[in-house]
Design an enzyme around this catalytic site. Sequence first.
Site, PDB file in Angstrom:
ATOM      1  N   SER A 124       0.831  -1.198   0.000  1.00  0.00           N
ATOM      2  CA  SER A 124       0.000   0.000   0.000  1.00  0.00           C
ATOM      3  C   SER A 124       0.865   1.248   0.000  1.00  0.00           C
ATOM      4  CB  SER A 124      -0.857  -0.016   1.267  1.00  0.00           C
ATOM      5  OG  SER A 124      -1.396   1.252   1.497  1.00  0.00           O
ATOM      6  N   TYR A 148      -1.860  -1.277  10.657  1.00  0.00           N
ATOM      7  CA  TYR A 148      -2.106  -1.785   9.306  1.00  0.00           C
ATOM      8  C   TYR A 148      -0.916  -1.447   8.395  1.00  0.00           C
ATOM      9  CZ  TYR A 148      -3.665  -1.793   4.484  1.00  0.00           C
ATOM     10  OH  TYR A 148      -3.730  -1.991   3.121  1.00  0.00           O
ATOM     11  N   LYS A 152       2.168  -3.886   6.356  1.00  0.00           N
ATOM     12  CA  LYS A 152       2.559  -3.861   4.940  1.00  0.00           C
ATOM     13  C   LYS A 152       4.069  -3.632   4.819  1.00  0.00           C
ATOM     14  CE  LYS A 152      -1.448  -4.645   3.183  1.00  0.00           C
ATOM     15  NZ  LYS A 152      -1.723  -5.970   2.635  1.00  0.00           N
TER      16      LYS A 152
END
Length: 335
Positions: A124, A148, A152
């Site tokens: 992302s 989150y 990644k």
Amino acid sequence: MNILVTGGLGYIGSHTCVALLEAGYNVIAADNLSNSKVENINKIKQITGQEILFYQIDVVNEDSVNRIFNNHKIDGIIHFAGLKAVGESVDIPLDYYYNNIVSTMVLARACKRYGVKRFVFSSSATVYGDNRVPFIENMELLPTTNPYGETKAMCERILSDIAKVPSDFSIALLRYFNPVGAHESGLIGEAPKGIPNNLMPYVTQVAKGKLEKLRIFGNDYPTIDGTGVRDYIHVLDLAEGHVAALENLKEGAHVYNLGTGQGTSVLEIVKAFEEANSIKIPYQIVERRHGDIAECYADVSKAERELGWKAKRDLVEMCRDAWKFEKNYKELVES
Ligand code: NAD
Ligand code: UDP
């Protein structure tokens, strides 16, 4: 070629299944349905006229994953399965770290065990943190503001280290910008549970009258009109980017931005949506959202150069297709 698509019934995964089938691949989808519906299998079939194989499994479960590899010769993996809600990741960080990181390690181990050489990973743009725009792949990554984003960044590091060990393992780390829109059939699209966190599904729900008005988070950013700027990409362009990545893998781990390279503000999205669909979107300016950055858009030259891929669809198509799916969704699923 048989491609294992984890999270294959989710928003980006289902569109990528369509793109893979249309490009002539066999698709084996694995999903635990924690954020998707099994009906998507039929929708994919309706769109393409082709079947996918489906395993309802949790990809953190190594035995379940190995079962797929024992049953089929897998030629490549696209790993979408993951938890993705930024705010929720702050409240339940352990779930996010466990699900997103363990699933990636389980799949990487399966690649080693079964001799699979091709791996495509969903990363992302959030890993860039508050760098200067446009974000370019060789920038040093800055800390993100949430678990989150950290999952990644960690998965990217794990996969990069694995790819450094001499072997012919080829990994593409794809940093998505802001995927929006839906398949033009209106059959598959983004259907978040509860009140949407992301802008486009919020706008479509306001358009439908499910939500009263859009709340725009801040109009005092140093941007064209003070509202946040993002690089919105049609989900079908993104899906096609995965096929291009799979077909242009090279040894080692390689990072690619998948975006359009264009920044668009929240107010510009509202205007584009209103014009594309002839619907008024009432809105109100409220406080900034914690953790948001002012601007986020990609330098997309590397993907174009090395993958021969470029986003083709414009903002009008993104807004039109997002709305088409939202309108259809009631008849298809909610009723
Ligand atoms: P999604 O939630 O629609 O799809 C993810 C799918 O994975 C869901 O169908 C869910 O049921 C499944 N899943 C989750 N954990 C699983 C597990 N342990 N085992 C099996 N299945 C599991 O999300 P999406 O928008 O399609 O995102 C796909 C990937 O792209 C995610 O990794 C996400 O972090 C990443 N990503 C998404 C965006 C975005 O804005 N949508 C942006 C950047 C990156
Ligand atoms: N945004 C907004 N209202 C909303 C949702 C989002 O004003 O209800 C803004 C948000 O502040 C950001 C942009 O829209 O500037 C995109 O937000 P989204 O959550 O879709 O993507 P992300 O911030 O993760 O890039």
